[in-house]
Design an enzyme around this catalytic site. Structure first.
Site, PDB file in Angstrom:
ATOM      1  N   CYS A 298       0.829  -1.206   0.000  1.00 42.20           N
ATOM      2  CA  CYS A 298       0.000   0.000   0.000  1.00 42.20           C
ATOM      3  C   CYS A 298       0.866   1.259   0.000  1.00 42.20           C
ATOM      4  CB  CYS A 298      -0.940  -0.011   1.199  1.00 42.20           C
ATOM      5  SG  CYS A 298      -1.853  -1.563   1.321  1.00 42.20           S
TER       6      CYS A 298
ATOM      7  N   ILE B  85      -6.131 -27.575   2.412  1.00 35.14           N
ATOM      8  CA  ILE B  85      -5.606 -26.398   1.713  1.00 35.14           C
ATOM      9  C   ILE B  85      -6.472 -25.182   2.050  1.00 35.14           C
ATOM     10  CG2 ILE B  85      -4.980 -25.380  -0.511  1.00 35.14           C
ATOM     11  CD1 ILE B  85      -4.643 -28.161  -1.642  1.00 35.14           C
ATOM     12  N   TYR B  86      -5.838 -24.187   2.559  1.00 33.64           N
ATOM     13  CA  TYR B  86      -6.508 -22.926   2.905  1.00 33.64           C
ATOM     14  C   TYR B  86      -6.115 -21.881   1.859  1.00 33.64           C
ATOM     15  CZ  TYR B  86      -7.574 -25.001   7.429  1.00 33.64           C
ATOM     16  OH  TYR B  86      -8.070 -25.807   8.414  1.00 33.64           O
ATOM     17  N   ALA B  87      -6.931 -20.865   1.701  1.00 29.90           N
ATOM     18  CA  ALA B  87      -6.558 -19.786   0.774  1.00 29.90           C
ATOM     19  C   ALA B  87      -7.065 -18.468   1.350  1.00 29.90           C
ATOM     20  CB  ALA B  87      -7.141 -20.024  -0.612  1.00 29.90           C
TER      21      ALA B  87
HETATM   22  P1  FAD Z   1      -0.114  -9.978  -1.896  1.00 30.82           P
HETATM   23  O1  FAD Z   1       0.093  -9.107  -0.736  1.00 30.82           O
HETATM   24  O2  FAD Z   1      -0.047  -9.401  -3.252  1.00 30.82           O
HETATM   25  O3  FAD Z   1       0.930 -11.157  -1.815  1.00 30.82           O
HETATM   26  C1  FAD Z   1       0.916 -12.202  -2.752  1.00 30.82           C
HETATM   27  C2  FAD Z   1       2.339 -12.658  -2.974  1.00 30.82           C
HETATM   28  O4  FAD Z   1       2.298 -13.976  -3.474  1.00 30.82           O
HETATM   29  C3  FAD Z   1       3.074 -11.821  -4.009  1.00 30.82           C
HETATM   30  O5  FAD Z   1       4.193 -11.187  -3.456  1.00 30.82           O
HETATM   31  C4  FAD Z   1       3.468 -12.826  -5.085  1.00 30.82           C
HETATM   32  O6  FAD Z   1       4.784 -12.623  -5.551  1.00 30.82           O
HETATM   33  C5  FAD Z   1       3.377 -14.148  -4.367  1.00 30.82           C
HETATM   34  N1  FAD Z   1       3.069 -15.273  -5.233  1.00 30.82           N
HETATM   35  C6  FAD Z   1       2.066 -15.371  -6.145  1.00 30.82           C
HETATM   36  N2  FAD Z   1       2.086 -16.582  -6.729  1.00 30.82           N
HETATM   37  C7  FAD Z   1       3.126 -17.257  -6.209  1.00 30.82           C
HETATM   38  C8  FAD Z   1       3.653 -18.542  -6.432  1.00 30.82           C
HETATM   39  N3  FAD Z   1       3.099 -19.380  -7.303  1.00 30.82           N
HETATM   40  N4  FAD Z   1       4.741 -18.913  -5.721  1.00 30.82           N
HETATM   41  C9  FAD Z   1       5.300 -18.072  -4.815  1.00 30.82           C
HETATM   42  N5  FAD Z   1       4.834 -16.826  -4.569  1.00 30.82           N
HETATM   43  C10 FAD Z   1       3.752 -16.427  -5.257  1.00 30.82           C
HETATM   44  N6  FAD Z   1      -5.167  -2.279   0.059  1.00 30.82           N
HETATM   45  C11 FAD Z   1      -5.692  -1.504   1.032  1.00 30.82           C
HETATM   46  O7  FAD Z   1      -6.506  -1.994   1.817  1.00 30.82           O
HETATM   47  N7  FAD Z   1      -5.329  -0.187   1.157  1.00 30.82           N
HETATM   48  C12 FAD Z   1      -4.429   0.388   0.325  1.00 30.82           C
HETATM   49  O8  FAD Z   1      -4.101   1.576   0.483  1.00 30.82           O
HETATM   50  C13 FAD Z   1      -3.865  -0.391  -0.715  1.00 30.82           C
HETATM   51  N8  FAD Z   1      -2.984   0.147  -1.574  1.00 30.82           N
HETATM   52  C14 FAD Z   1      -2.408  -0.643  -2.524  1.00 30.82           C
HETATM   53  C15 FAD Z   1      -1.476  -0.101  -3.387  1.00 30.82           C
HETATM   54  C16 FAD Z   1      -0.871  -0.893  -4.360  1.00 30.82           C
HETATM   55  C17 FAD Z   1       0.119  -0.285  -5.297  1.00 30.82           C
HETATM   56  C18 FAD Z   1      -1.202  -2.275  -4.455  1.00 30.82           C
HETATM   57  C19 FAD Z   1      -0.537  -3.141  -5.490  1.00 30.82           C
HETATM   58  C20 FAD Z   1      -2.145  -2.828  -3.614  1.00 30.82           C
HETATM   59  C21 FAD Z   1      -2.759  -2.021  -2.649  1.00 30.82           C
HETATM   60  N9  FAD Z   1      -3.712  -2.546  -1.779  1.00 30.82           N
HETATM   61  C22 FAD Z   1      -4.273  -1.755  -0.809  1.00 30.82           C
HETATM   62  C23 FAD Z   1      -4.173  -3.934  -1.898  1.00 30.82           C
HETATM   63  C24 FAD Z   1      -3.441  -4.828  -0.925  1.00 30.82           C
HETATM   64  O9  FAD Z   1      -2.076  -4.620  -1.037  1.00 30.82           O
HETATM   65  C25 FAD Z   1      -3.795  -6.270  -1.238  1.00 30.82           C
HETATM   66  O10 FAD Z   1      -5.176  -6.417  -1.079  1.00 30.82           O
HETATM   67  C26 FAD Z   1      -3.091  -7.249  -0.329  1.00 30.82           C
HETATM   68  O11 FAD Z   1      -1.708  -7.120  -0.409  1.00 30.82           O
HETATM   69  C27 FAD Z   1      -3.472  -8.679  -0.721  1.00 30.82           C
HETATM   70  O12 FAD Z   1      -2.753  -9.573   0.046  1.00 30.82           O
HETATM   71  P2  FAD Z   1      -2.408 -11.014  -0.531  1.00 30.82           P
HETATM   72  O13 FAD Z   1      -1.610 -11.700   0.527  1.00 30.82           O
HETATM   73  O14 FAD Z   1      -3.614 -11.669  -1.033  1.00 30.82           O
HETATM   74  O15 FAD Z   1      -1.503 -10.740  -1.800  1.00 30.82           O
END
Ligand code: FAD
Length: 562
Positions: A42, A278-280
């Site tokens: 973020c 498996i959880y997601a």
């Molecule tokens: P992520 O945090 O994206 O993590 C997923 C990770 O999994 C990634 O690093 C990726 O490399 C890794 N991955 C994927 N596939 C594989 C694989 N096969 N093997 C190994 N690793 C893998 N949300 C808010 O609430 N407020 C905000 O202000 C906000 N600002 C944002 C600004 C930006 C620029 C971005 C990009 C997002 C923003 N978000 C914001 C959204 C928030 O960051 C996401 O909702 C949150 O990070 C999701 O978490 P996640 O764990 O699902 O995925």
């Protein structure tokens, strides 16, 4: 117990740390494709714009610090490529060496996030076109945008990331155009509330190209030409593509796990997929929209972090559930803030809900204490049950706090009238003795009990212009002469209204406007008690002017502020 986690940022890192706090013996391994873990997604736009100055601030955690504090193995630069559910194994590739190996799990947590959408348009692979998701993306964009060689940028997409990038590229001094397919920025807002943000962005020098569809990209000698359907192309030195995200469900799909909308991963309230081991969590999964009750994609950091915790709880044998989200979010737009939760009008209509709306323009704090600014709040509630369905707020100060109170009230299932009873903290620098949230409750009560009838911006075009109704502006003459709604030809300032009632045609309904909706409400109470059928314009002239200018001022729609 061996626990493998795919993805080590919001959801994955949160799950890992919680699990360790609950279970010292579990063998926990995180595989993360990028070079960083638990980074501040973020904050990425603000590093590009220079508000966050040190890269290290974005990447406070490292594999070594995670190991030291949590005894968790973190393998960055490792991609999980397949899941063998029968053998309970994942196939992992060490991206640096190319080495591929198998890792066993008893429980697997998928937290792979989402991918920026890249539509199959001509030229979409141009190296001048960037997407923003990871630290690596951020460093690439920052390097080029702050190099001094780039003078202009086009941002495609007016969602959260597009708007944040437009602001931050402006902060670097670039000429910025923002292209948006819809008629307004930020889909959770309705166009009327977005109009305030449009004006502010234009004032800050962002050229908004609304209702424009990109059809392709062509490299030119000096930069990139972004082609538009039915309009001249826009040229710039670089472009950011921010048209939304797609759940990263490739692994889940290949493993035969049940999927939800837009190929998201389907989970239950324990964050378990169709395979109980498996959880997601996070952007990859569909969760329950707590207002509609329907599965929804809510790609936000708060839900991802909380879901990570719930998955860890359940793996550790605790009762824990994630029941959904109304999508509460907040966003900085230069000096303004926009915040929203639940449904906007478009979504409420799509869900077939019979809703009532309130639009008010309260000050952020007591008028006599310096620095108060007006905000605009729109709140929707169910006509029958009085349940709050959603809220949108735009303004300069105190927006986030009001939204959080409303979101909490929604979650607690409070009816809209209860907002008047909330005992909220007050001192003049922070609020008014009747907080804007209390005001919503008062107005709702007045509407529900018939003490006031509202009319809205979209009603004005349909008001009879044949003299059968009176259109009245009750602001002072000075305010009126600075600008008024075209058909509101009669100006009787509120403080002289009682003496001048005879100037109003008897027996005809009166539609009243003032600056914010308060004086017109008082006028309506006077008029109603003098036998007139009266309607109060919700939001006041400031609201009318913002929406009207946004829709009709052709110059401002393209070039204001440039
Ligand atoms: P992520 O945090 O994206 O993590 C997923 C990770 O999994 C990634 O690093 C990726 O490399 C890794 N991955 C994927 N596939 C594989 C694989 N096969 N093997 C190994 N690793 C893998 N949300 C808010 O609430 N407020 C905000 O202000 C906000 N600002 C944002 C600004 C930006 C620029 C971005 C990009 C997002 C923003 N978000 C914001 C959204 C928030 O960051 C996401 O909702 C949150 O990070 C999701 O978490 P996640 O764990 O699902 O995925």
């Amino acid at each position: 117990m061996k626990v493998v986690i795919v993805g080590g940022v919001a959801g994955g890192a949160s799950a890992a740390a919680r699990l360790r706090r609950l279970d010292e013996q579990a063998q926990i391994t995180i595989y993360e494709r990028s070079g960083y873990i638990s980074y501040a997604n973020c904050g990425l736009p603000y590093y590009i714009g220079g508000t966050i100055q040190k890269q290290a601030e974005l990447t406070l955690q490292t594999p070594a610090s995670f190991k030291k504090r949590f005894n968790i193995e973190v393998k960055v630069g490792h991609e999980v490529q397949a899941i063998d559910r029968a053998k309970k194994q994942v196939t992992v590739c060490d991206l640096a060496s190319g080495q591929v190996f198998q890792a066993d799990y008893d429980k697997l947590i998928l937290a792979p996030g989402a991918q920026p959408v890249r539509p199959p348009l001509p030229g979409v692979d141009s190296p001048r076109l960037y997407t923003l998701r990871t630290v690596e993306d951020t460093l690439r964009i920052r390097e080029i945008a702050a190099s001094g060689q780039v003078k202009s940028a086009v941002v495609i997409g007016g969602g959260f990331i597009g708007v944040e990038m437009a602001e931050n590229l402006r902060e670097l001094g670039l000429a910025v155009s923002l292209i948006q397919r819809e008629n307004h920025l930020l889909a959770p807002l309705d166009q009327d509330l977005a109009s305030f943000l449009h004006a502010h962005m234009r004032e800050k020098g962002v050229k908004l190209l609304l209702e424009q569809s990109v059809t392709g990209f062509a490299e030119t000698e000096t930069g990139l030409s972004v082609q538009l359907a039915g309009s001249e192309p826009v040229s710039a030195d670089m472009a950011i593509l921010a048209i939304g995200v797609q759940p990263e469900s490739t692994l889940a799909k290949a493993a035969g796990l049940e999927l939800g909308p837009k190929d998201s991963i389907a989970v239950n309230e324990q964050m378990q997929t169709s395979d109980p081991d498996i959880y997601a969590v996070g952007d990859a999964v569909a969760i329950r929209n707590t207002v509609t009750g329907q599965p929804a994609l809510i790609a936000l950091a708060g839900p991802a972090n909380k879901q990570g915790r719930v998955a860890a709880d359940n793996i550790a044998g605790l009762e824990s559930r994630y029941t959904g989200s109304p999508g509460s979010s907040v966003l900085k737009i230069f000096e303004m803030t926009a915040a929203f939760c639940g449904l906007n009008e478009q979504a409420a209509q799509a869900a077939g809900l019979a809703y009532e709306k309130l639009i008010i323009s309260p000050a952020s704090h007591a008028a006599y204490y310096p620095g108060g600014r007006q905000m605009t709040i729109k709140l929707l509630f169910d006509k029958q049950t009085e349940k709050i369905l959603g809220a949108q707020i735009v303004g300069f100060d105190g927006v986030d706090k009001r939204l959080d109170v409303i979101a909490t009230a929604m979650q607690a299932g409070l009816g809209v009238r209860t907002l008047k009873e909330l005992d909220l903290a007050y001192a003049p620098p922070y609020s008014s003795a009747k907080d804007p949230v209390n005001m919503l409750g008062f107005v709702a009560e007045n509407v529900i009990t018939g003490k006031v009838k509202h009319f809205f911006y979209e009603d004005i075009a349909n008001l009879p212009k044949d003299g059968s109704v009176t259109l009245l502006d009750v602001r002072t003459q000075a305010e009126y002469s600075r600008g008024h709604a075209a058909d509101f030809k009669l100006n009787l300032p509120l403080d002289s209204l009682r003496e001048r009632l005879a100037e109003l045609p008897a027996g005809k309904p009166v539609y009243v406007m003032c600056q914010t909706g308060i004086r017109s409400y008082i006028a309506c109470r006077i008029l109603q008690q003098n036998g007139f059928d009266c309607f109060n314009f919700a939001g006041g002239y400031r609201f009318y002017a913002s929406v009207h200018d946004d829709q009709f001022d052709a110059d401002c729609r393209t070039d204001c502020g440039l």
